[in-house]
Design a protein around this motif. Structure first.
Motif, PDB file in Angstrom:
ATOM      1  N   SER A   1       1.060  -0.773  -0.231  1.00 58.10           N
ATOM      2  CA  SER A   1       0.038  -0.456   0.013  1.00 58.10           C
ATOM      3  C   SER A   1       0.316   1.271  -0.089  1.00 58.10           C
ATOM      4  O   SER A   1       0.522   2.226  -0.208  1.00 58.10           O
ATOM      5  CB  SER A   1      -1.008   0.053   0.978  1.00 58.10           C
ATOM      6  OG  SER A   1      -1.780  -1.104   1.132  1.00 58.10           O
TER       7      SER A   1
ATOM      8  N   LYS B   1      -3.724   2.334  -0.452  1.00 59.70           N
ATOM      9  CA  LYS B   1      -4.382   1.259  -0.915  1.00 59.70           C
ATOM     10  C   LYS B   1      -4.269   1.597  -2.557  1.00 59.70           C
ATOM     11  O   LYS B   1      -4.625   2.384  -2.601  1.00 59.70           O
ATOM     12  CB  LYS B   1      -5.534   0.559  -0.130  1.00 59.70           C
ATOM     13  CG  LYS B   1      -5.338  -0.390   1.499  1.00 59.70           C
ATOM     14  CD  LYS B   1      -6.334  -1.150   2.227  1.00 59.70           C
ATOM     15  CE  LYS B   1      -5.986  -1.552   3.403  1.00 59.70           C
ATOM     16  NZ  LYS B   1      -7.102  -2.154   4.187  1.00 59.70           N
ATOM     17  N   PRO B   2      -4.408   0.075  -3.412  1.00 62.30           N
ATOM     18  CA  PRO B   2      -4.914   0.459  -3.960  1.00 62.30           C
ATOM     19  C   PRO B   2      -5.575   1.414  -4.561  1.00 62.30           C
ATOM     20  O   PRO B   2      -6.400   2.031  -5.797  1.00 62.30           O
ATOM     21  CB  PRO B   2      -4.379  -1.221  -5.354  1.00 62.30           C
ATOM     22  CG  PRO B   2      -3.540  -1.968  -4.285  1.00 62.30           C
ATOM     23  CD  PRO B   2      -4.096  -1.463  -2.956  1.00 62.30           C
ATOM     24  N   PRO B   3      -7.221  -0.029  -4.065  1.00 63.43           N
ATOM     25  CA  PRO B   3      -8.444   1.549  -4.649  1.00 63.43           C
ATOM     26  C   PRO B   3      -8.962   2.698  -4.254  1.00 63.43           C
ATOM     27  O   PRO B   3      -9.287   3.786  -4.805  1.00 63.43           O
ATOM     28  CB  PRO B   3      -9.398   0.652  -3.805  1.00 63.43           C
ATOM     29  CG  PRO B   3      -8.885  -0.763  -3.865  1.00 63.43           C
ATOM     30  CD  PRO B   3      -7.842  -0.493  -3.289  1.00 63.43           C
ATOM     31  N   VAL B   4      -8.316   3.392  -3.065  1.00 65.79           N
ATOM     32  CA  VAL B   4      -8.042   4.801  -2.926  1.00 65.79           C
ATOM     33  C   VAL B   4      -7.416   5.570  -4.070  1.00 65.79           C
ATOM     34  O   VAL B   4      -7.103   6.409  -4.073  1.00 65.79           O
ATOM     35  CB  VAL B   4      -6.887   4.258  -1.354  1.00 65.79           C
ATOM     36  CG1 VAL B   4      -6.963   6.041  -0.812  1.00 65.79           C
ATOM     37  CG2 VAL B   4      -7.735   4.168  -0.718  1.00 65.79           C
TER      38      VAL B   4
ATOM     39  N   LYS C   1      -6.196   4.342  -6.713  1.00 64.06           N
ATOM     40  CA  LYS C   1      -7.599   4.494  -8.260  1.00 64.06           C
ATOM     41  C   LYS C   1      -8.550   5.672  -8.093  1.00 64.06           C
ATOM     42  O   LYS C   1      -9.125   6.489  -9.408  1.00 64.06           O
ATOM     43  CB  LYS C   1      -8.600   3.411  -8.670  1.00 64.06           C
ATOM     44  CG  LYS C   1      -9.110   3.553  -9.954  1.00 64.06           C
ATOM     45  CD  LYS C   1      -9.702   1.666  -9.999  1.00 64.06           C
ATOM     46  CE  LYS C   1     -10.273   2.070 -11.387  1.00 64.06           C
ATOM     47  NZ  LYS C   1     -11.343   2.810 -11.486  1.00 64.06           N
ATOM     48  N   LEU C   2      -9.667   5.320  -6.894  1.00 68.56           N
ATOM     49  CA  LEU C   2      -9.990   6.734  -6.338  1.00 68.56           C
ATOM     50  C   LEU C   2      -9.718   8.221  -6.745  1.00 68.56           C
ATOM     51  O   LEU C   2      -9.803   9.318  -6.860  1.00 68.56           O
ATOM     52  CB  LEU C   2     -10.926   6.616  -5.744  1.00 68.56           C
ATOM     53  CG  LEU C   2     -11.991   7.509  -4.636  1.00 68.56           C
ATOM     54  CD1 LEU C   2     -13.337   7.573  -6.207  1.00 68.56           C
ATOM     55  CD2 LEU C   2     -12.444   7.152  -3.171  1.00 68.56           C
TER      56      LEU C   2
ATOM     57  N   ASP D   1      -8.578   9.356 -10.058  1.00 66.35           N
ATOM     58  CA  ASP D   1     -10.374   9.293 -10.835  1.00 66.35           C
ATOM     59  C   ASP D   1     -10.242  10.818 -11.079  1.00 66.35           C
ATOM     60  O   ASP D   1     -11.510  11.659 -11.515  1.00 66.35           O
ATOM     61  CB  ASP D   1     -11.777   8.272 -10.708  1.00 66.35           C
ATOM     62  CG  ASP D   1     -10.949   6.679 -11.237  1.00 66.35           C
ATOM     63  OD1 ASP D   1     -10.330   6.841 -12.025  1.00 66.35           O
ATOM     64  OD2 ASP D   1     -11.340   6.104 -11.021  1.00 66.35           O
TER      65      ASP D   1
ATOM     66  N   ARG E   1     -10.757   5.980   1.523  1.00 67.69           N
ATOM     67  CA  ARG E   1     -11.501   7.050   0.627  1.00 67.69           C
ATOM     68  C   ARG E   1     -12.362   8.428   1.450  1.00 67.69           C
ATOM     69  O   ARG E   1     -12.087   9.086   0.340  1.00 67.69           O
ATOM     70  CB  ARG E   1     -12.389   6.150   0.155  1.00 67.69           C
ATOM     71  CG  ARG E   1     -12.010   3.941  -0.457  1.00 67.69           C
ATOM     72  CD  ARG E   1     -12.771   3.494  -0.596  1.00 67.69           C
ATOM     73  NE  ARG E   1     -13.496   3.859  -1.203  1.00 67.69           N
ATOM     74  CZ  ARG E   1     -13.982   4.000  -2.808  1.00 67.69           C
ATOM     75  NH1 ARG E   1     -13.030   3.365  -3.488  1.00 67.69           N
ATOM     76  NH2 ARG E   1     -14.530   4.646  -3.504  1.00 67.69           N
TER      77      ARG E   1
END
Length: 526
Positions: free
Chosen positions: A178, A238-241, A243-244, A247, A266
Motif C-alpha cells: 500500500s 491502498k490500490p482502490p484509494v 485509483k479513486l 479518477d 477513501r
C-alpha cells in the motif's frame, strides 16, 4: 428427504447463467414441472421447472448472481406430507445393566485421544524420523490436546512473535504494497563535498561524539533501500484509494491520512475532492483545471450482451464484409400492406411492410441460392442450404437477439405473418429460447423503426448475407418523366465476400428492390 436441484445446461454447451427472478421462496410447496426460477444465459431468458414435489427449504443462489452449470440453486424437501419424522437414534441398552457411570464414560473419551508414539517409533509424515522421547508428566485431563489419529503431539520450541502494539510504527522500512512512492515537491540535494547542515552548535561534554556538520563528524549514512529519494514522497494508500484519487484528480502527496499508521482512506480522498470544488460565486478555474461532473457508470457485460459482443467481433474479423445500397420507391408495397390489412386471412395478425420485405427476401433466395450459404473453414467448402431459416434482428432490454423462423420458405403469406408477429412479441418479452436463435441462414434487420435511413449491418456468424430495411418516408421521385412525391426507402445488403461476389450481391439486392417496387413480381417469381 432433502434434494438439491442443480443448474442444468439449457443448450449449446453453455457453462453459466444468471439468476434473474425466483418464482418461489423458502417454505413454498412445489409440484413437478412447476416453474421455480428464470435464468439468463448467453442466449436468452429461460424458465426452469422443478422435477419433484415437495417443500422449498432453501434458495441457494440470489437474484443477479451468476452460477455455473452443475451448481445447486435450490433445495427441496421431498418427504411426503404427513409422514412421521424419523426418530433420533437411541443408544443400545444392555438388558439388566446399569447406565454407564460418568467415570467410565470419561475413561472411554480419554481412550479416544491418541497417545504419543513410543521412543524410536516412526511418526507418519515426519520424514521417517523417530518420535522424540517425552518425559512422563501427570497433567490434568482437561489440559490434554486432541490431535489427529495416528499423529503424536509434536514437540517443539516454537514461540509466538510478540503482538504488535496498537499505533506502533516499525523503526525500519517495511515491505508494504500500500506504500508507494509518488512524485512530490523537489528537494535540493547537497552538492558533493558540501557540509550537511545540522542543528545549532552547542557545547558538548568531553568524549561525546561530534554532531553532524562539526569537524571530525562522520559522514552521513546513505539512505536505506526503499527510502524515498529526492523529489519523491512515500504515500501509504491502498490500490482502490489510489485509483479513486486518480479518477477524482486528487494529489495524494497533499493529503494527511487518517487511517492506521497514517494511511490515506477513501474518505480522505473524497474530502480533498470536495474541498477542491469552488463555492458559488467564486472565480472560475481555467478550462484545463476544471473537472467534468456527473461521474461514470459501469455496466457488466454478461448474458445476451456478452454473447452479442463476441459474435460481432468474430464476424467482423473473420468474414470480409461488403455493403451495397439501393434506394427504392415502395409506394406499391405500402398500398399492398393497406389492402392486406382488410383481408379476412390477416384479421388476427398485424401486417407491416416487414412482411413483404421478408417475402421478397425469400423469393430472391430461391432465385439466387448461393446467397443462403455458410463458409466451412475446416473443410474449405461453401455449404449451400436449400432451406431458409429467416432471422429477424430484434432489440430487447437485455440486448440484441436474432431469432429465426424455421423453414420460412415453406410458409404461406398468412403463416409467415403469424410467425413474424409471434417471434417479435416473444423477443421483446425476453422469452426467446436458445433453440429459436440457432441455425439461422439469412437475416433481416429493420432499422427503419428507429427512424434510420440505412446502415452497414454486420453479418450474423455462420451466415453469408444480412439485409437492412430503412425507414419509409415521403421523398421527391421521378415517375414517368415527372416529379412526384413517393414513399421511398433505402435497402443495404452486407455479404461475405468469400462466398458472394459483387455480381451475385448486386443481383440479389436488385431483385428485392424490384419486388418492393411492384409486389406483383413476388407472385410472378414464386
Amino acid at each position: 428427504m432433502r434434494r438439491e436441484f442443480k443448474l442444468p445446461d439449457v443448450g449449446e454447451g453453455l457453462t453459466e447463467a444468471e439468476i434473474v427472478r425466483w418464482h418461489v421462496q423458502a417454505g413454498d410447496d412445489v409440484k413437478v414441472n412447476q416453474i421455480v426460477v428464470e435464468i439468463e444465459t448467453a442466449k436468452s431468458i429461460v424458465e426452469l421447472p422443478i422435477p419433484w414435489d415437495g417443500v422449498v427449504t432453501e434458495l441457494l443462489a440470489e437474484e443477479g448472481q451468476t452460477v455455473e452449470v452443475g451448481v445447486p440453486v435450490i433445495a427441496v424437501d421431498t418427504a411426503e406430507a404427513g409422514a412421521p419424522a424419523p426418530e433420533a437414534p437411541r443408544p443400545a441398552a444392555t438388558t439388566g445393566a446399569e447406565p454407564a457411570a460418568p467415570d467410565r464414560l470419561q475413561a472411554l473419551a480419554d481412550d479416544m485421544v491418541p497417545k504419543p508414539p513410543e521412543e524410536g517409533a516412526v511418526e507418519p509424515g515426519a520424514h521417517g524420523s523417530p518420535a522424540p522421547k517425552q518425559a512422563p508428566k501427570e497433567a490434568p485431563k482437561e489440559e490434554r490436546l486432541a490431535v489427529l489419529v495416528g499423529y503424536g503431539v509434536k514437540a517443539g520450541a516454537t514461540k509466538r512473535r510478540p503482538r504488535k502494539q496498537p499505533g506502533a510504527i516499525p523503526a525500519g522500512p517495511v515491505a508494504n504494497q500500500s506504500r508507494i512512492e509518488v512524485e512530490g515537491p523537489p528537494t535540493t540535494a547537497p552538492e558533493p563535498g558540501a557540509a550537511v547542515p545540522g542543528p545549532p552548535t552547542t557545547a558538548r561534554e568531553p568524549g561525546a561524539a561530534p554532531a553532524p556538520g562539526e569537524p571530525g563528524a562522520r559522514p552521513a549514512a546513505a539512505p536505506a533501500a526503499g527510502t524515498p529519494g529526492p523529489g519523491r514522497v512515500s504515500v501509504l494508500a491502498k490500490p482502490p484509494v489510489r485509483k479513486l484519487a486518480k479518477d477524482l484528480g486528487v494529489d495524494l502527496t497533499g493529503i494527511a491520512g487518517s487511517g492506521p499508521e497514517g494511511s490515506i482512506t477513501r474518505e480522505d480522498v473524497q474530502a480533498a475532492a470536495r474541498a477542491a470544488v469552488p463555492e458559488p460565486g467564486a472565480v472560475p478555474e481555467p478550462a484545463a483545471a476544471r473537472r467534468p461532473r456527473g461521474g461514470e457508470e459501469r455496466i457488466a457485460v454478461k448474458g445476451v450482451r456478452r454473447m452479442t459482443a463476441q459474435a460481432m467481433v468474430t464476424s467482423a474479423f473473420t468474414a470480409p464484409h461488403v455493403t451495397e445500397f439501393l434506394q427504392v420507391d415502395v409506394t406499391g408495397t405500402m398500398e399492398a400492406v393497406q389492402r392486406l390489412r382488410t383481408l379476412r386471412d390477416f384479421a388476427e395478425v398485424k401486417v407491416s411492410p416487414l412482411l413483404l420485405v421478408a417475402k421478397a427476401v425469400l423469393t430472391a433466395v430461391r432465385r439466387h441460392p448461393v446467397i443462403n450459404s455458410s463458409w466451412d473453414e475446416a473443410a474449405q467448402e461453401i455449404v449451400v442450404k436449400h432451406y431458409v431459416n429467416l432471422g429477424i434482428a430484434a432489440a430487447t432490454p437485455r440486448g440484441l437477439v436474432v431469432p429465426n423462423v424455421k423453414a420460412a420458405d415453406q410458409l404461406s403469406l398468412p403463416e409467415l405473418a403469424k410467425e413474424l408477429a409471434s417471434l417479435t412479441e416473444t423477443a421483446r418479452a425476453g422469452r426467446t429460447q436458445p433453440a429459436e436463435m440457432a441455425g439461422g441462414t439469412i437475416t433481416i434487420t429493420n432499422v427503419g423503426v428507429f427512424g434510420v435511413d440505412t446502415g452497414t449491418p454486420i453479418l450474423n456468424p455462420g451466415e453469408a448475407a444480412i439485409l437492412a430495411f430503412g425507414q419509409v418516408r415521403d421523398m421527391p421521385w421521378v415517375v414517368d418523366g415527372e416529379l412526384a412525391v413517393r414513399k421511398v426507402t433505402t435497402l443495404s445488403l452486407s455479404f461475405d465476400h468469400r462466398i458472394v461476389d459483387g455480381e451475385l450481391g448486386s443481383l440479389f439486392l436488385r431483385d428485392i428492390g424490384a419486388m418492393l417496387e411492384d409486389p406483383l413480381r413476388m407472385l410472378a417469381w414464386s
